[in-house]
Each structure stands twice: as C-alpha cells, then as structure tokens.
Design an enzyme around this catalytic site. Structure first.
Site, short mmCIF file in Angstrom:
data_model
loop_
_atom_site.label_atom_id
_atom_site.label_comp_id
_atom_site.label_asym_id
_atom_site.label_seq_id
_atom_site.Cartn_x
_atom_site.Cartn_y
_atom_site.Cartn_z
N LYS A 1 40.32 -2.80 51.22
CA LYS A 1 41.63 -2.85 50.57
C LYS A 1 41.89 -4.26 50.04
CE LYS A 1 45.22 -4.40 51.90
NZ LYS A 1 46.33 -4.95 52.70
N GLU B 1 63.34 43.60 22.92
CA GLU B 1 63.04 43.28 24.32
C GLU B 1 62.68 44.55 25.09
OE1 GLU B 1 62.93 40.03 25.60
OE2 GLU B 1 62.94 39.81 23.43
N GLN C 1 72.45 23.31 29.37
CA GLN C 1 72.95 24.66 29.12
C GLN C 1 73.55 25.18 30.41
OE1 GLN C 1 70.10 27.78 28.94
NE2 GLN C 1 71.41 29.18 27.80
N ARG D 1 33.27 -15.39 72.20
CA ARG D 1 33.45 -14.17 73.00
C ARG D 1 34.13 -14.54 74.31
NH1 ARG D 1 27.19 -13.50 72.48
NH2 ARG D 1 27.02 -12.67 70.38
N ARG E 1 60.77 33.48 41.10
CA ARG E 1 59.51 34.02 41.63
C ARG E 1 58.53 32.93 42.09
NH1 ARG E 1 56.29 37.77 38.37
NH2 ARG E 1 57.47 37.32 36.48
N ASN F 1 44.15 -8.90 59.26
CA ASN F 1 44.82 -9.57 58.14
C ASN F 1 46.33 -9.56 58.28
OD1 ASN F 1 44.54 -6.75 57.85
ND2 ASN F 1 45.11 -6.88 55.69
C1 UD1 Z 1 61.44 35.80 26.23
C2 UD1 Z 1 61.60 36.55 24.91
C3 UD1 Z 1 60.55 37.64 24.81
C4 UD1 Z 1 59.17 37.06 24.96
C5 UD1 Z 1 59.06 36.25 26.24
C6 UD1 Z 1 57.76 35.52 26.29
C7 UD1 Z 1 63.97 36.44 24.42
C8 UD1 Z 1 65.24 37.19 24.40
N1 UD1 Z 1 62.92 37.11 24.85
O1 UD1 Z 1 61.72 36.74 27.24
O2 UD1 Z 1 60.66 38.32 23.59
O3 UD1 Z 1 58.20 38.08 24.95
O4 UD1 Z 1 60.12 35.27 26.32
O5 UD1 Z 1 57.61 34.93 27.55
O6 UD1 Z 1 63.93 35.31 24.01
N2 UD1 Z 1 65.78 30.00 29.22
C9 UD1 Z 1 66.78 29.08 29.12
N3 UD1 Z 1 68.08 29.50 29.14
C10 UD1 Z 1 68.41 30.79 29.26
C11 UD1 Z 1 67.38 31.75 29.37
C12 UD1 Z 1 66.08 31.33 29.34
O7 UD1 Z 1 66.52 27.89 29.01
O8 UD1 Z 1 69.61 31.09 29.26
C13 UD1 Z 1 64.39 29.55 29.20
C14 UD1 Z 1 63.62 29.88 30.45
O9 UD1 Z 1 63.72 28.80 31.37
C15 UD1 Z 1 62.21 30.02 29.92
C16 UD1 Z 1 62.40 30.55 28.51
O10 UD1 Z 1 63.74 30.24 28.17
O11 UD1 Z 1 61.57 28.77 29.84
C17 UD1 Z 1 62.16 32.03 28.40
O12 UD1 Z 1 63.07 32.68 29.25
P1 UD1 Z 1 62.69 34.00 30.00
O13 UD1 Z 1 63.81 34.43 30.83
O14 UD1 Z 1 61.38 33.84 30.63
O15 UD1 Z 1 62.58 34.99 28.76
P2 UD1 Z 1 61.98 36.41 28.79
O16 UD1 Z 1 63.01 37.35 29.28
O17 UD1 Z 1 60.69 36.40 29.48
#
Ligand code: UD1
Ligand code: CA
Length: 468
Positions: free
Chosen positions: A360, A159, A80, A449, A17, A395
């Site tokens: 400068k 969730e 990851q 000049r 987004r 310069n």
């Molecule tokens: C997560 C929480 C939710 C909470 C919300 C707050 C879970 C299952 N849910 O949801 O309860 O209210 O955050 O913002 O944890 N990320 C990874 N690897 C992954 C997935 C995500 O590194 O495989 C990282 C994302 O980059 C981000 C963070 O984890 O920085 C949260 O991921 P996001 O997808 O935003 O989680 P939500 O679904 O919003």
C-alpha cells in the site's frame, strides 16, 4: 444531424418488481447506473441537453447521475409529481425544450440502445416526422402494439390493456423510444387525456394526433431485442448484464485480446489492452485499467484502477485496487498468486510480489522482491531489495503514518518488524526476527531480537488434565 437534439429520459417510475429500496434506474450494469448508460448514450449522440424526469426517490436519482466530464451536453432534471403516465412525464420537460429541436424520448431503465440505432431513428425523423423505434417480439404481451393500416402506414400505438383481441395478436411492439420535432410534440402533449384502461396520460397517444394532423409516422424496426430491453426485475438485470458483457468481450476478442472464456469475463469500467494480452477466466476489471503488450492475467483476479506495463504477469486470485491514487506495475513484474496491491502501490520493472503480500502507498524500484506473507505500507523500497517472509512495516503509531525507507540491495530477513519512521542503509542486511526501531548503517548486518529465555522442566498447562 442538421437539427439540435434534446433528449428526455423518463425515470420517475417506481419499479416495484426490483424488490429493492434502491431506485430502479440506479441499479448497476457494467459498473454504471442504468440511467447513466442512457445519459452517456445521449452524450455520444452530441445531444444539446439531456433532461431526466425524476419522481420516485427523485433526490437520490438526481444525486446518482452525472454528465461525463468535458461533454458538451447539458444535464438537467425535472420532477414529475405525481406520476400520471409517460405522456404526463414528458409534459413536465416541455417548458425546458426549445422549438427548434427534435426531442428524443428514452427510458432510464433501457440501457443498451446503440448510438447508431438512435442516429438512424433521428435521420428517419429528419426534423419533420414522428419516428418510432419498434421491434418484432414473438411474445408481445405487456407492450404497446404498433397498429398499421392496409397501406402499411402506422396508425396508432395501442397499449396491451386497451387492445382488442385482434390487436393483441400484433407482434410489432413500441420500444418506448421515439424522436419527434419538439414544436409538434408540444402541441400534441397539450391534447392528451387519460380516458383509457389505466387512466394515464399516454405518450403513445401522440401517434393518433400525428395521423390526424397529416404528419408522417415512421417506424424504425429493429431485430436486436437487447437494445430496447427494459429492466424490471433482478432476472432482467442479470440477463442484460450478460448481454452487455458479451458485447464488451466481443469487442476485445475482435481487437485481438485472448479471453479464455468470453462468458466468464466482466468489465465494469474502461479496459484498454495492448497487443497479445491474455486473460484467464473469472476476472473482473473495474474503473480504468490499462494492460500493456503481452500482459497475462491469471484466473479469478479483480483489477481496478491500475496500469500494468508490458509483460507483467498477474497470477490467479490477485486483488489490485488503485482506487483514486492508482496502482502501477512495471514491465515484466510477477504478481501473485493471492497478492494484494492497494492504492499508491508503484512497482518497477521485474518486481516480484508473491502470495499473501500486501503493498500500500509504496514504491518498489526495479528488481525488488517480496515473495511471501509480508506487508509494505508507506515504504520506499530500493532496487533489488529482498524482503523476507513475514516481515512488515509498522507504519502506523495509532495517530500518524510514517515512512520506511529501504535502500537498494538491502536484504530484510524473515519475520522482521520495521518501525517507521526508519531508514535501512543501502546493501545492509537485517537479521531474521529483528524489530528495527533505529536507522541502520549502509552495508551492515543489523540484528535486534529479544533475548531467548528457556524455563527448565516447564509443563504446558493442559485443558483436561489426566485424572488421578
Ligand atoms: C411504455 C409504453 C409502451 C411500450 C413500453 C416499452 C406508454 C403509454 N406505453 O409502457 O407502449 O411498449 O413502454 O417498454 O408509454 N415513467 C415516468 N412517469 C410516469 C410513468 C412512467 O417517468 O408517470 C417512466 C418509467 O419510469 C419508465 C418509462 O417511463 O422508465 C416507461 O414506463 P412504464 O410504466 O414501464 O411503461 P409501460 O407501461 O411499460
Ligand atoms: Ca416498461
């Protein structure tokens, strides 16, 4: 804290987004990458180590983040691949976490969590419990809901996509931040599955395991939404930027700095102010800037990597950027409007730099003046020198840069070209319009000049000559 704290920063997600090619966690807030704020917070918590989980654009993210110099916190990265959920993300870090500590889980896109909030969360964990940072959200949609039993104890995080209608009505949400004894976390993560609406491994499922194992689950419930706000879109980034700048402005006002309008003020680095500093609207400060006592900054100045001594006045629309070499402005100096000070500009006391003057890599001694339309590059300028309008130091010969030395009390007339390397002897005067290629003697009037030529009865060529 009586236990070591290891911080895991989740930063593997894509963040579509943002509609940008740049990885989400590298977007800047207050001049720093979002995830850098999170790392810096961990360092201020005296964490033992910070492990950042990377995935999407991992190499770029890893190159874009650093541990602040001198910090006792080790920074490491774990990848990851593929991204199977927040629980799966933390699983990747488990091998590098030691069992004697508490793991604090943070998100790379949640930059404004305060150190004292996290300290309170860690205190609640106490090395024993699972502690969750939660928030009351009038509009909880999209977030995990905190489900409590009749006794008020936390039972689970559900969730949005898995929630029943009744659960969707819960307004207490999980922030994404938790503190958990590492040994317990290790065991719980091994029990995760992805049987849910998103087929993801949810970190939030550890709550169920804690309840089942009889480990107390504590919630630290806060009211300041900005502290747990994530950045998912340019709009949210801009909103958090204002929240961050509002905080910085508030700190300075408390300290006695007179900001004409705290809502029109931006710091993208470190700004240190002495007493009685005044800053007009629309100024931007970057890098490290130090303002001495009584410094006044006019409207719409951009000032970066500079030290301004007491009483210096910067008139509107001035641009100062010292980059690596720095800029220093002496006490009582008057700069601008529309002046430009570049790296290595070192100005003494009461120096005047006026409109459309660029300086400068030059030193100007006390009382030197260049008031209009001029360039001073690679120059050493003595005390009380007066440098005329339209004069420049040539310069650069196309290959090398050379120095111009203008000794004390020299007057350089208007529209002179000083071809470096050249030295103008003390107390001399250079006649207007001169091109100076040889050193000038002290105390002398030097004029160089081209001869004036006049062509009689000369008619200027016309674009549309009259017909007939
Ligand atoms: C997560 C929480 C939710 C909470 C919300 C707050 C879970 C299952 N849910 O949801 O309860 O209210 O955050 O913002 O944890 N990320 C990874 N690897 C992954 C997935 C995500 O590194 O495989 C990282 C994302 O980059 C981000 C963070 O984890 O920085 C949260 O991921 P996001 O997808 O935003 O989680 P939500 O679904 O919003
Ligand atoms: Ca999120």
């Amino acid at each position: 804290m009586s236990f070591p704290v290891d911080v895991v920063v989740m930063a593997a997600g894509k963040g579509t987004r943002m509609k940008s090619r740049r990885p989400k966690v590298l977007h800047r807030l207050g001049g720093r990458a979002l995830a850098q704020h999170v790392i810096d917070t961990a360092v201020r918590l005296s964490a033992r180590q910070v492990v950042v989980i990377t995935g999407h654009e991992a190499a770029l993210v890893e190159a874009g983040l650093a541990a602040p110099g001198g910090a006792g916190t080790a920074l490491g990265f774990v990848r990851q691949e593929p991204q199977l959920g927040t629980g799966h993300a933390v699983q990747q870090a488990v091998p590098v976490l030691a069992d004697d500590g508490v793991t604090l889980v943070l998100s790379g896109d949640v930059p404004l969590t305060q150190v004292d909030t996290l300290q309170a969360l860690l205190a609640l964990c106490g090395g024993q419990c699972l502690a969750l940072l939660t928030l009351d959200q009038p509009d909880p949609s999209g977030y995990g809901r905190i489900v409590r039993g009749t006794d008020g104890a936390v039972q689970a995080i559900v969730e949005q996509k898995d929630a029943s209608e009744a659960q969707k009505a819960i307004t207490e949400i999980y922030s994404g931040i938790m503190a958990v004894p590492t040994q317990l976390l290790r065991g719980w993560l091994a029990r995760l599955d992805n049987r849910n609406a998103q087929n993801e491994y949810y970190l939030t499922d550890v709550v169920k395991f804690a309840v089942a194992d009889g480990v107390p689950v504590q919630a630290h419930r806060i009211t300041d939404a900005a502290q747990v706000a994530g950045v998912n879109s340019p709009k949210q980034l801009a909103e958090l930027e204002r929240a961050y700048q509002g905080r910085r402005a508030h700190e300075l006002l408390e300290q006695g700095v007179r900001l004409a309008d705290p809502a029109r003020f931006d710091v993208r680095g470190e700004l240190q102010c002495g007493p009685d500093v005044e800053i007009d609207v629309g100024c931007v400060f970057e890098g490290r800037v130090v303002l001495g006592e009584g410094v006044r900054i006019g409207a719409h100045c951009v000032i970066a990597n500079a030290t301004l001594a007491a009483g210096a006045v910067i008139h509107p629309f001035t641009h100062i950027d010292g980059e690596k070499a720095g800029v220093s402005v002496g006490p009582g100096a008057l700069i601008g409007p529309f002046a430009r000070l570049r790296p290595g500009a070192q100005l003494g006391a009461e120096v005047h730099i006026g409109n459309f003057v660029e300086v400068k890599n030059s030193t100007l001694a006390d009382g030197a003046k260049a008031n209009h339309l001029a360039y001073l590059g690679d120059a050493t300028v003595g005390e009380r020198v007066n440098y005329g309008a339209g004069s420049i130091t040539a310069n650069y010969d196309g290959a090398n840069k050379h120095r111009t030395v203008i000794e004390a009390d020299v007057h350089v007339g208007s529209n002179c070209v000083l071809v470096a390397p050249v030295t103008l002897g003390a107390g001399g005067t250079v006649g207007g319009g001169s091109t100076i290629t040889k050193d000038t003697p002290a105390g002398a009037l030097s004029v160089a000049r081209g001869k004036q030529v006049s062509i009689p009865n000369w008619q200027r060529p016309r674009k549309n000559p009259p017909k007939g």
